[in-house]
Design an enzyme around this catalytic site. Structure first.
Site, mmCIF file in Angstrom:
data_model
loop_
_atom_site.group_PDB
_atom_site.id
_atom_site.type_symbol
_atom_site.label_atom_id
_atom_site.label_comp_id
_atom_site.label_asym_id
_atom_site.label_seq_id
_atom_site.Cartn_x
_atom_site.Cartn_y
_atom_site.Cartn_z
ATOM 1 N N ASP A 148 61.447 -0.314 37.051
ATOM 2 C CA ASP A 148 60.740 -1.140 38.035
ATOM 3 C C ASP A 148 61.722 -1.862 38.940
ATOM 4 O OD1 ASP A 148 58.462 -2.721 39.167
ATOM 5 O OD2 ASP A 148 59.621 -4.332 38.250
ATOM 6 N N ARG A 153 61.177 -0.148 47.452
ATOM 7 C CA ARG A 153 59.931 -0.535 48.113
ATOM 8 C C ARG A 153 60.182 -1.647 49.132
ATOM 9 N NH1 ARG A 153 56.697 -2.656 43.637
ATOM 10 N NH2 ARG A 153 55.147 -3.088 45.242
ATOM 11 N N HIS A 180 51.259 -15.404 34.471
ATOM 12 C CA HIS A 180 52.014 -14.901 35.618
ATOM 13 C C HIS A 180 51.281 -15.258 36.894
ATOM 14 C CE1 HIS A 180 54.627 -12.365 38.058
ATOM 15 N NE2 HIS A 180 53.533 -12.013 38.703
ATOM 16 N N LYS A 202 56.557 -5.311 33.148
ATOM 17 C CA LYS A 202 57.419 -6.336 32.560
ATOM 18 C C LYS A 202 56.640 -7.221 31.589
ATOM 19 C CE LYS A 202 58.885 -7.767 36.673
ATOM 20 N NZ LYS A 202 58.549 -6.702 37.644
ATOM 21 N N SER A 245 54.254 -2.909 38.668
ATOM 22 C CA SER A 245 55.519 -3.636 38.650
ATOM 23 C C SER A 245 55.392 -4.908 37.810
ATOM 24 C CB SER A 245 55.921 -3.988 40.088
ATOM 25 O OG SER A 245 57.070 -4.798 40.108
#
Length: 431
Positions: free
Chosen positions: A164, A171, A83, A190, A186
């Site tokens: 989320d 947010r 990620h 996932k 967040s």
């Protein structure tokens, strides 16, 4: 019995929330019992007061439990994912996923779309005719289990950490995006729900990154590594520089083309370097030794996996990529050395050309973006091409040029100080 006002007040006053309080408010918010205005107030309290490691871990777990989990335990190969926190020209996922699959791992890469100056992996791949981002869980598993593919890049399902998604929308409009515990939870909710066995995080720092400050990037990386390891996912993080765009392109089809060049054994040196650094880190995280991913680039195996992966998701890997209808050239105004090329300026200009979106759901132009013909340290001459701007809507050129204004500098020599591409590696303890 809990109530939202008491929990908001507790966090506002600096008290650590209990696990049961966190479980209740996340579930109640997901179900609509706790209103948006109350969760917004709690997010602001968290922004100012922070969260402990225990709180952040429980918050992450509660968001995971708001939906389902994916299960890759029946796959014959270890799973590993990567990620990135996002940057300009960051197309690394495209060559990386098939490369790591070519090294003997299964790579379930759940990716997203771009918003603002950072590009989205799914937007880039959708420039390929026929390619589709939406897959069922069964389709994902079938592709990952195929010994000729082993990698998939697709959208996360709606049932993956739905709390989320709902919280992020709040947010984004309440000034609480920058909370490190909320960013970390967040991302990791996932990734943990995704079910991968190992995870490598690429945390960007610099002008074109979400994190501008190295200390903040370190804190985010450490927090995410702790969350992953505490949840039983072998997790490490690399902090990498994002003051200058990655590679020589920013834009959807442009970045696909550059990714294919890397898979063919060419491409810009910084893209190749970061792809190999992350591939080696992913192999290490999954416990694979004795394989050099550079060999898989050189022998064409990674390219074979790329073509098979694209075809498995309906795309034509041999199709001609879209090209924007209009182009405009930015030239050097003097002789010298290009000392700076600001990633944020390039990213915003590419966005204004149509490569990105202002709001979720907006369409993007597949061919829009920027080609860079020089990078910091290169000698340039007056009148030489520095960048070519591409768009289908030429009325966008003026706004893009204004965004680039002040975003690059030409000096007398190359004595400029810049961050290295790889800044730091972070491996946390597990409990």
């Amino acid at each position: 019995m809990f109530d939202a006002v008491s929990i908001i007040g507790a966090k506002r006053d600096g008290r650590e929330l209990s696990g049961t309080e966190i479980d209740w408010i996340v579930q109640a918010f997901t179900e609509g019992v706790v209103g948006d205005e109350q969760m917004s107030a709690l997010a602001m309290a968290i922004y100012f007061r922070g969260m402990s490691r225990a709180e952040t871990g429980r918050w992450t777990e509660a968001m995971i439990e708001s939906g389902g989990r994916m299960d890759f335990s029946d796959l014959p190969l270890p799973t590993v994912d990567k990620h990135s926190t996002g940057g300009v020209g960051d197309k690394i996922t495209l060559p990386l996923a098939p490369l790591v699959a070519a090294c003997g791992l299964a790579v379930p890469q759940l990716s997203g779309r771009g918003l603002g100056h950072t590009g989205g992996t799914l937007d880039k791949l959708e420039a390929i005719p026929g390619w589709r981002a939406e897959l069922t869980a069964t389709e994902m598993v079938d592709i990952l289990a195929d010994p000729k593919i082993g990698a998939v890049i697709c959208a996360a399902g709606a049932n993956l950490a739905p709390a989320d998604k709902k919280l992020y929308a709040l947010r984004d409009v309440t000034g609480t995006v920058e909370s490190i515990p909320l960013i970390a939870s967040s991302i990791m909710s996932k990734k943990i729900a995704e079910g991968t066995g190992a995870l490598v995080l690429d945390v960007k720092v610099g002008s074109g990154a979400f994190m501008k400050d190295l200390g903040d990037a370190r804190e985010l990386a450490r927090t995410m590594v702790e969350l992953g390891n505490d949840a039983g996912v072998r997790t490490s993080a690399l902090i990498t520089g994002m003051d200058t765009p990655l590679g020589l392109t920013a834009g959807n089809a442009l970045e696909v083309r550059e990714s294919v060049e890397v898979l063919a054994g060419g491409g810009p040196s910084d893209v190749v370097e970061l792809t190999l650094v992350l591939a080696r880190e992913m192999l290490s995280a999954a416990g694979i030794d004795g394989i050099d991913p550079a060999d898989r680039l050189a022998d064409g195996t990674a390219m074979d996996r790329w073509r098979a992966m694209i075809a498995a998701q309906g795309g034509d890997p041999h199709a001609t990529l879209p090209v924007a209808r209009h182009s405009d050239v930015v030239t050097a105004d003097r002789d010298g050395v290009l000392t700076r090329l600001d990633a944020m300026a390039v990213g915003i200009a590419a966005w204004k050309l149509g490569a990105g979106r202002e709001r979720q759901g907006e369409a993007v132009q597949a061919g829009a973006g920027i080609e860079m013909h020089a990078k910091p340290g290169d000698v340039v001459r007056a009148g030489q091409k520095l960048m070519t701007l591409h768009t289908d809507t030429p009325e966008r050129f003026d706004a893009a040029r204004r965004s680039l204004g002040g975003g690059w500098s030409i000096g007398a020599d190359s004595d400029t100080v810049s961050r290295p591409l790889l800044i730091e590696r972070i491996v946390g303890d597990s409990r």
